[in-house]
Design a protein around this motif. Sequence first.
Motif, PDB file in Angstrom:
ATOM      1  N   LEU A   1      -4.338   6.403  11.473  1.00  0.00           N
ATOM      2  CA  LEU A   1      -2.849   7.042  11.850  1.00  0.00           C
ATOM      3  C   LEU A   1      -2.235   6.326  13.073  1.00  0.00           C
ATOM      4  N   GLN A   2      -1.038   6.338  13.159  1.00  0.00           N
ATOM      5  CA  GLN A   2      -0.171   5.935  14.236  1.00  0.00           C
ATOM      6  C   GLN A   2      -0.261   7.311  15.097  1.00  0.00           C
ATOM      7  N   PRO A   3       0.354   7.228  16.449  1.00  0.00           N
ATOM      8  CA  PRO A   3       0.520   8.656  16.976  1.00  0.00           C
ATOM      9  C   PRO A   3       1.413   9.582  16.492  1.00  0.00           C
TER      10      PRO A   3
ATOM     11  N   PHE B   1      -1.775  12.137   1.838  1.00  0.00           N
ATOM     12  CA  PHE B   1      -2.755  11.211   2.442  1.00  0.00           C
ATOM     13  C   PHE B   1      -2.928  11.095   3.959  1.00  0.00           C
ATOM     14  N   PRO B   2      -1.687  10.924   4.611  1.00  0.00           N
ATOM     15  CA  PRO B   2      -2.029  10.758   6.021  1.00  0.00           C
ATOM     16  C   PRO B   2      -2.330  12.177   6.569  1.00  0.00           C
ATOM     17  N   ASN B   3      -2.022  13.186   6.014  1.00  0.00           N
ATOM     18  CA  ASN B   3      -2.486  14.438   6.692  1.00  0.00           C
ATOM     19  C   ASN B   3      -3.718  14.860   6.392  1.00  0.00           C
ATOM     20  N   TRP B   4      -4.286  14.430   5.245  1.00  0.00           N
ATOM     21  CA  TRP B   4      -5.567  14.515   4.975  1.00  0.00           C
ATOM     22  C   TRP B   4      -6.625  13.883   5.720  1.00  0.00           C
TER      23      TRP B   4
ATOM     24  N   LEU C   1       0.832  -1.222   0.141  1.00  0.00           N
ATOM     25  CA  LEU C   1       0.003   0.270   0.022  1.00  0.00           C
ATOM     26  C   LEU C   1       0.917   1.166  -0.122  1.00  0.00           C
ATOM     27  N   THR C   2       0.748   2.197  -0.976  1.00  0.00           N
ATOM     28  CA  THR C   2       1.506   3.253  -1.178  1.00  0.00           C
ATOM     29  C   THR C   2       0.647   4.491  -1.173  1.00  0.00           C
ATOM     30  N   PRO C   3       0.837   5.289  -0.003  1.00  0.00           N
ATOM     31  CA  PRO C   3       0.028   6.701  -0.158  1.00  0.00           C
ATOM     32  C   PRO C   3       0.530   7.686  -0.842  1.00  0.00           C
ATOM     33  N   SER C   4      -0.263   8.557  -1.204  1.00  0.00           N
ATOM     34  CA  SER C   4       0.261  10.041  -1.929  1.00  0.00           C
ATOM     35  C   SER C   4       0.945  10.734  -0.651  1.00  0.00           C
ATOM     36  N   ARG C   5       1.872  11.499  -0.969  1.00  0.00           N
ATOM     37  CA  ARG C   5       2.621  12.227   0.362  1.00  0.00           C
ATOM     38  C   ARG C   5       1.603  13.009   1.448  1.00  0.00           C
TER      39      ARG C   5
ATOM     40  N   GLY D   1      -6.901   0.554  -5.868  1.00  0.00           N
ATOM     41  CA  GLY D   1      -6.578   1.342  -4.628  1.00  0.00           C
ATOM     42  C   GLY D   1      -7.867   2.559  -4.285  1.00  0.00           C
ATOM     43  N   LEU D   2      -7.323   3.630  -3.634  1.00  0.00           N
ATOM     44  CA  LEU D   2      -8.353   4.742  -3.201  1.00  0.00           C
ATOM     45  C   LEU D   2      -7.871   5.958  -3.863  1.00  0.00           C
ATOM     46  N   MET D   3      -9.044   6.694  -4.190  1.00  0.00           N
ATOM     47  CA  MET D   3      -8.733   7.869  -4.885  1.00  0.00           C
ATOM     48  C   MET D   3      -9.590   8.861  -3.846  1.00  0.00           C
ATOM     49  N   VAL D   4      -9.133  10.186  -3.442  1.00  0.00           N
ATOM     50  CA  VAL D   4      -9.845  11.213  -2.898  1.00  0.00           C
ATOM     51  C   VAL D   4      -9.973  12.418  -3.930  1.00  0.00           C
ATOM     52  N   ILE D   5     -11.100  12.816  -4.131  1.00  0.00           N
ATOM     53  CA  ILE D   5     -11.567  13.546  -5.170  1.00  0.00           C
ATOM     54  C   ILE D   5     -12.266  14.976  -4.488  1.00  0.00           C
ATOM     55  N   ASP D   6     -11.639  16.082  -4.806  1.00  0.00           N
ATOM     56  CA  ASP D   6     -12.209  17.390  -4.207  1.00  0.00           C
ATOM     57  C   ASP D   6     -13.305  17.637  -5.080  1.00  0.00           C
ATOM     58  N   LEU D   7     -14.797  17.574  -4.186  1.00  0.00           N
ATOM     59  CA  LEU D   7     -15.943  18.003  -5.082  1.00  0.00           C
ATOM     60  C   LEU D   7     -16.182  19.225  -5.742  1.00  0.00           C
ATOM     61  N   LYS D   8     -15.257  20.153  -5.136  1.00  0.00           N
ATOM     62  CA  LYS D   8     -15.369  21.553  -5.533  1.00  0.00           C
ATOM     63  C   LYS D   8     -14.637  21.709  -7.028  1.00  0.00           C
ATOM     64  N   SER D   9     -13.631  21.155  -7.029  1.00  0.00           N
ATOM     65  CA  SER D   9     -12.618  21.390  -8.437  1.00  0.00           C
ATOM     66  C   SER D   9     -12.806  19.888  -9.437  1.00  0.00           C
TER      67      SER D   9
END
Length: 387
Positions: free
Chosen positions: A79-81, A53-56, A47-51, A329-337
């Motif tokens: 998320l881990q601590p 993704f954890p912050n999101w 599993l490889t996240p975008s840079r 995988g998963l993709m996060v889409i900004d609904l505004k843009s």
Amino acid sequence: MDAIETEDPATAPNTLTAEPTTGQNQTGQNQIGRSPSGADPVAKVALTPSRQFPNWLAEQRCSLSFTTYQAGKLFLIGLQPDGRLSIFERSFNRCMGLCSDENGLWMSTLYQLWRFQNVTEPGQSAQGYDRLYLPQVAYTTGDLDIHDVAVDGNGRVIFVNTLFGCLATVSPERSFIPLWQPPFLSKLAAEDRCHLNGLAMEDGRPRFVTAVSQSDVADGWRDKRADGGCVIDVPSGEVVTTGLSMPHSPRLHNRRLWLLDSGTGYFGFVDPQDGRFERVAFCPGYLRGLTFSGDFAVVGLSRPRGNQTFGGLALDENLSKAGSDARCGLMVIDLKSGDIVHWLRIEGVVEELYDVVTLPGATRPMALGFRTDEIRRVISVGEPGAL
């Protein structure tokens, strides 16, 4: 052989962190799966996240859970601590439909529908996890090919019974209780005539469903994969949208009906004025699984199998035009843009996802299965009752 869960004791529990001892390499991948010798390549998943993704996840104050029926895995992503991803998985035979509520999860498997109860109280933790999902109750339904699962306003679980082409609920005496079927189906039969698959709820009641076709013959939906897909209004029984290609995962969010036009690779919404499907974003894969967090959508992607079900669709041409291979995988889409702003790429034995849900307020979730001793030692006591 117990066919309910197929958890491999050599790989469970797979509680994955981003520490070197769990297989993290310099690309940030998390390696999942271990054989007794530690060298079983078949059991591995990366599993490889975008840079960001954890912050999101941290900004949204949520975790994610998704199912992969082909590999039989339930994943919980948190998320881990220290802010790195926490990845936890358990094995269940053909897990597909998934829904969450305030107290737990519902998940369909090969021939059962499971209720997972969160047994941690606010402020509690279990081995560093703030959610512990315990498989508390199971209904044996038989192999109904259950797809989407939801909970109505009365707490009753409702599921898409794809084999019979109807909405149904559970029964303590029977395999299921039929609740509704599309008007174009002439009878309730175990023939998967239209491939009913998706369910959107509104105000605690079923509102829309998706089907791959309006066929009324056994397995007839396969003849209409390219453009026979439709959206049906449940209360009226009217078909409100047609011309879709294997649509999945209808969801109502922010007063819009969103869905996945899986056979084309497009995520979008249905225009309420004329019923047209309005494309918002192209995702490089066969789409199944849709959830939301605020102004973001999370979409599941699969690598389509090259067979009569997935082959020959517009997705093939759209991938070629985009110069891309299909991904899982998963993709996060900004609904505004409409931009794809974050992603989690999955490689290895996992190639197909079915459903994904948001776990609001969860930071680091985990779940229990049946092949390890942990489940024997997790005991929760209810409020005292009266005889």
